[in-house]
Design a protein around this motif. Structure first.
Motif, PDB file in Angstrom:
ATOM      1  N   HIS A 112     -18.888  55.928  17.186  1.00 16.76           N
ATOM      2  CA  HIS A 112     -18.605  55.677  15.995  1.00 16.76           C
ATOM      3  C   HIS A 112     -19.647  54.956  15.494  1.00 16.76           C
ATOM      4  N   LEU A 113     -20.357  53.853  15.568  1.00 14.37           N
ATOM      5  CA  LEU A 113     -21.257  53.153  14.969  1.00 14.37           C
ATOM      6  C   LEU A 113     -22.350  53.743  14.753  1.00 14.37           C
ATOM      7  N   MET A 114     -22.527  55.234  16.031  1.00 15.92           N
ATOM      8  CA  MET A 114     -23.894  55.518  15.706  1.00 15.92           C
ATOM      9  C   MET A 114     -24.077  56.942  15.330  1.00 15.92           C
ATOM     10  N   ASN A 115     -22.498  56.999  14.701  1.00 13.38           N
ATOM     11  CA  ASN A 115     -22.229  58.562  13.866  1.00 13.38           C
ATOM     12  C   ASN A 115     -21.200  59.174  13.260  1.00 13.38           C
ATOM     13  N   ASN A 116     -22.723  59.741  15.973  1.00  9.76           N
ATOM     14  CA  ASN A 116     -22.609  61.202  15.832  1.00  9.76           C
ATOM     15  C   ASN A 116     -21.370  61.146  17.627  1.00  9.76           C
ATOM     16  N   GLY A 117     -21.557  60.618  17.790  1.00 16.16           N
ATOM     17  CA  GLY A 117     -21.686  60.278  19.941  1.00 16.16           C
ATOM     18  C   GLY A 117     -22.273  61.645  20.652  1.00 16.16           C
ATOM     19  N   TRP A 118     -23.249  62.828  19.628  1.00 20.75           N
ATOM     20  CA  TRP A 118     -23.285  63.810  20.320  1.00 20.75           C
ATOM     21  C   TRP A 118     -24.613  62.900  20.615  1.00 20.75           C
ATOM     22  N   SER A 119     -25.645  63.072  19.879  1.00 21.06           N
ATOM     23  CA  SER A 119     -26.956  62.733  20.044  1.00 21.06           C
ATOM     24  C   SER A 119     -27.400  61.424  19.511  1.00 21.06           C
ATOM     25  N   ALA A 120     -26.001  60.427  19.034  1.00 22.93           N
ATOM     26  CA  ALA A 120     -26.223  59.222  18.700  1.00 22.93           C
ATOM     27  C   ALA A 120     -27.778  58.834  17.356  1.00 22.93           C
ATOM     28  N   PRO A 121     -27.541  59.865  16.373  1.00 23.00           N
ATOM     29  CA  PRO A 121     -29.061  60.071  15.012  1.00 23.00           C
ATOM     30  C   PRO A 121     -29.292  58.694  14.555  1.00 23.00           C
ATOM     31  N   TYR A 122     -28.598  57.039  14.627  1.00 28.81           N
ATOM     32  CA  TYR A 122     -28.351  56.192  15.164  1.00 28.81           C
ATOM     33  C   TYR A 122     -29.226  55.552  15.719  1.00 28.81           C
ATOM     34  N   LEU A 123     -28.699  55.787  17.246  1.00 26.62           N
ATOM     35  CA  LEU A 123     -29.480  55.060  18.239  1.00 26.62           C
ATOM     36  C   LEU A 123     -31.331  54.514  17.988  1.00 26.62           C
ATOM     37  N   ARG A 124     -31.417  55.526  17.352  1.00 25.84           N
ATOM     38  CA  ARG A 124     -33.082  55.225  17.627  1.00 25.84           C
ATOM     39  C   ARG A 124     -33.333  55.614  15.608  1.00 25.84           C
ATOM     40  N   ASP A 125     -34.726  54.720  15.309  1.00 21.86           N
ATOM     41  CA  ASP A 125     -35.100  54.479  13.898  1.00 21.86           C
ATOM     42  C   ASP A 125     -36.065  55.163  13.501  1.00 21.86           C
ATOM     43  N   ASN A 145     -36.235  52.120   8.951  1.00 26.73           N
ATOM     44  CA  ASN A 145     -35.956  52.482   8.096  1.00 26.73           C
ATOM     45  C   ASN A 145     -34.390  53.072   7.303  1.00 26.73           C
ATOM     46  N   GLY A 146     -32.909  53.145   8.224  1.00 27.89           N
ATOM     47  CA  GLY A 146     -31.967  53.409   8.593  1.00 27.89           C
ATOM     48  C   GLY A 146     -31.698  54.618   8.516  1.00 27.89           C
ATOM     49  N   THR A 147     -32.532  55.153   8.495  1.00 22.03           N
ATOM     50  CA  THR A 147     -31.999  57.191   8.525  1.00 22.03           C
ATOM     51  C   THR A 147     -31.916  57.273   9.539  1.00 22.03           C
TER      52      THR A 147
END
Length: 323
Positions: A112-125, A145-147
């Protein structure tokens, strides 16, 4: 391929190549069953000088495939500087690889925190990070960046986060983690995330974790609380859902033999504090068969409870091997 070759030739001495592969089977009763390649990862790293090193990592099961691309400068054991795209320093479960997960899937609140659960786009930045250690204490601080990074969802539809404008402001996000522990035995830590979305002022989270591995007994607990999560509705439009969320997970495991490990996981998420009927609870019952720390077979039965009744249940099985 060209980037791997270029990086390898620039390294002083022989580069180190590693990676892992995961094949998974899912059987959600009355919903679907499928085989899939969950992970196909390869990385190359090495020292450029006595203090400078570089690393790139790809995952061919994701789109795009680039996960990490970073350069490190080792000033001392108290300060290691990293620049590039890297895993953000938040929490315990986000810091370990999929190969190391005791219950196959990342927890609900982490996904939930990383938004996606499949590839977790916010796990890395992308950004800068400094890490260090003093006796039993460790710290990590990153300015990003936060993106997040580009990703594909479970349907295979690639989306560009930067084009969404989800975090197209001048503000940078700050991520930090401090911890204390005994290597290969136990640890406790605290993490914070502070940032801003483009059209919402708050994107904050904090978490606590505790983990023990005695060689026989495994215990992991993590609690995360945050606000400001962006999701999609059915029309694929952006919207805010649940200004405040929280959740935790508890993992218990016991190694009957070095290679046989029963595992139980309790995983809870409250995705929206303003709603009382959307809580999720996952119960995982499974077995891990570990082979020389290089391969493992995992099979789990999962029950998912939404509100007051079970929504679905099913089986997850996964075979992993690393090199």
């Amino acid at each position: 391929a060209a980037l791997v070759i270029f990086t390898g030739t620039a390294l002083a001495g022989s580069p180190e190549v590693n990676g892992f592969v995961q094949m998974q089977y899912e059987d959600q009763v009355k919903e679907h069953s499928r085989f899939l390649v969950r992970t196909a990862r390869i990385g190359i790293s090495g020292d450029l000088t006595d203090r400078v090193s570089a690393m790139v990592q790809f995952d061919a099961a994701l789109d795009p495939i680039l996960l990490d691309a970073l350069i490190k400068y080792d000033l001392s054991k108290y300060a290691l500087f990293t620049a590039g795209q890297f895993k953000i320093p938040f929490g315990f479960e986000t810091s370990i690889t999929r190969f190391e997960l005791e219950a196959i899937e990342r927890s609900l609140v982490v996904s939930h925190l990383m938004n996606n659960g499949w590839s977790a786009p916010y796990l890395r930045d992308l950004g800068l990070m400094v890490t260090g250690k003093y006796m039993a204490f460790t710290y990590d601080v990153a300015l990003v960046n936060g993106t997040g990074y580009d990703y594909a969802d479970s349907s295979g539809s690639a989306r560009r986060l930067l084009r969404w404008g989800m975090d197209n402001n001048n503000a940078k996000d700050i991520v930090a983690r401090v911890g204390v522990g005994v290597p290969m035995f136990a640890g406790v830590g605290f993490s914070v995330y502070q940032g801003k979305w483009a059209d919402n002022p708050n994107r904050d989270a904090w978490g606590l974790y505790f983990q023990v591995d005695t060689g026989k007994v495994i215990l992991q607990y993590e609690y995360i609380r945050g606000k400001g999560r962006l999701v999609e509705d059915e029309s694929q439009e952006k919207k805010w859902q649940g200004d405040k969320f929280s959740g935790y997970y508890l993992v218990l495991g016991y190694r009957i033999r070095p290679y046989i490990e029963p595992v139980f996981k309790l995983d809870k998420l409250d995705p929206d504090w303003d709603s009382s009927d959307d809580n999720l609870t996952d119960l995982h019952y499974g077995l891990n068969f570990n082979l020389e720390r290089k391969a493992r077979f995992q099979v789990f039965y999962r029950e998912r409870k939404t509100g007051s009744s079970y929504k679905n249940h099913g089986w997850l099985a996964q075979v992993s091997a690393k090199f």
